[in-house]
Write an enzyme that holds these catalytic residues in place. Structure first.
Site, PDB file in Angstrom:
ATOM      1  CB  THR A  16      45.649 -38.009  47.859  1.00 14.10           C
ATOM      2  OG1 THR A  16      46.958 -37.435  48.011  1.00 14.10           O
ATOM      3  CG2 THR A  16      45.481 -39.175  48.824  1.00 14.10           C
ATOM      4  CG  ASP A  41      46.347 -29.148  48.606  1.00 13.99           C
ATOM      5  OD1 ASP A  41      47.010 -28.870  47.595  1.00 13.99           O
ATOM      6  OD2 ASP A  41      46.504 -30.206  49.256  1.00 13.99           O
ATOM      7  CG  MET A  55      38.345 -33.138  48.428  1.00 13.18           C
ATOM      8  SD  MET A  55      38.433 -31.795  49.654  1.00 13.18           S
ATOM      9  CE  MET A  55      38.466 -30.358  48.560  1.00 13.18           C
ATOM     10  CG  HIS A  56      45.432 -34.728  50.289  1.00 17.53           C
ATOM     11  ND1 HIS A  56      46.281 -35.088  49.258  1.00 17.53           N
ATOM     12  CD2 HIS A  56      45.484 -33.367  50.363  1.00 17.53           C
ATOM     13  CE1 HIS A  56      46.834 -34.002  48.732  1.00 17.53           C
ATOM     14  NE2 HIS A  56      46.364 -32.951  49.385  1.00 17.53           N
ATOM     15  CG  ASP A  57      42.695 -36.165  55.283  1.00 19.34           C
ATOM     16  OD1 ASP A  57      43.794 -36.687  55.006  1.00 19.34           O
ATOM     17  OD2 ASP A  57      42.598 -35.121  55.947  1.00 19.34           O
TER      18      ASP A  57
END
Length: 310
Positions: free
Chosen positions: A191, A223, A231-233
């Protein structure tokens, strides 16, 4: 369509992931569940309802989940996601309410009635799914796999070793990784490579009302990394739809639940203690350019779902 349960704590990157999932014809969201994480569970529940209202997907049921981790005290990440969890955009008035059934009971019902095992995608702490495993072992066989945003083999973002979702409730994570259900772990190893450049985020603003909304959320996102914002998720949804973007390795992964390394995810990369057993498919690399191109391509199609949104 792939039927899924989405367990989330929106949170800006959760909101972006859900925006894609709600408007992608390849995914059929049978249930949305909230959990305390980026902000309180009251706020994450409200944020799920804001997004289902915005995209006119109010037929998707929303259930309120755990307000705190299994054992440790709850600490949010509002310093990253803002007080509300989704700042920067004035969403339309919410027109629906969460189910009166709690998230764990709602999950168990959906799974028990499903004609075949389903995928559960979790982008917050894993408290709800740990409680599901503990309270409803009869439905474990109805879970095809967990696709989890969380963990890291290469260092953390809330400590030197721990990623936020695991750190928030390491005891829940330990339950999940020991559950016997196949796991896809999508953590910081990928990520933090899947960045959206600031130029891309600026360009999103001109892609209709959905783009305007996402631009305002992403602009408010605290972040950032050199080269852009992670955009980790969103990677969980991207993986479901484009697994070929990701390089994975099969490992046994343990979760550290206390001490200075609490929240660490430790893979037996040298087969020292797992005796060849595997409990997770761990994403270790990504085609970052393909990810960014795919992300941008999702946005224009969202606008048909939010026409007239203000």
């Amino acid at each position: 369509m792939t039927p899924i349960i989405l367990d989330m704590d929106p949170g800006i990157d959760d909101a972006v992931a859900l925006s894609i999932a709600l408007t992608n014809p390849e995914l059929d969201i049978k249930l949305l569940t909230s959990v305390a994480g980026n902000v309180s569970v009251d706020k994450t529940t409200t944020n799920l309802l804001k997004l289902t209202t915005f995209f006119k997907q109010t037929q998707v049921p929303v259930a309120r989940g755990a307000a705190a981790p299994l054992k440790k005290a709850f600490v949010d990440a509002s310093y990253i996601h803002g007080v509300s969890g989704m700042p920067g955009y004035e969403f339309p008035t919410v027109t629906t309410q969460a189910l009166t059934t709690d998230a764990v009971s709602a999950m168990a019902k959906v799974l028990s009635e499903a004609p075949e095992p389903m995928t559960i995608v979790a982008t917050g702490s894993y408290t709800n799914i740990a409680l599901l495993i503990q309270k409803h072992p009869e439905v474990i066989s109805q879970i095809k796999n967990f696709v989890l945003m969380g963990g890291s083999l290469s260092g953390g973002n809330v400590s030197s070793v721990a990623e936020f979702n695991i750190f928030t409730d390491p005891d829940a994570a330990a339950v999940v990784f020991k559950s016997g259900v196949p796991i896809v772990m999508i953590g910081l190893d990928v990520t933090l490579k899947a960045l959206l450049s600031l130029e891309t985020i600026d360009a999103v603003a001109g892609l209709g009302e959905a783009g305007n909304m996402l631009h305002k959320l992403m602009t408010a996102y605290g972040d950032s990394e050199p080269g852009g914002k992670p955009m980790h998720d969103v990677n969980t949804i991207c993986y479901l739809l484009n697994p070929e973007f990701y390089t994975t390795k099969d490992y046994w992964v343990d979760v550290i639940t206390d001490g200075p390394a609490s929240g660490a995810t430790i893979a037996d990369t040298q087969n020292r203690w797992s005796n060849g057993k595997i409990n997770a498919k761990v994403a270790v690399d990504i085609d970052a350019q393909a990810f960014e191109k795919w992300f941008i391509a999702q946005i224009p199609a969202m606008n048909q779902y939010c026409e007239g949104a203000v």
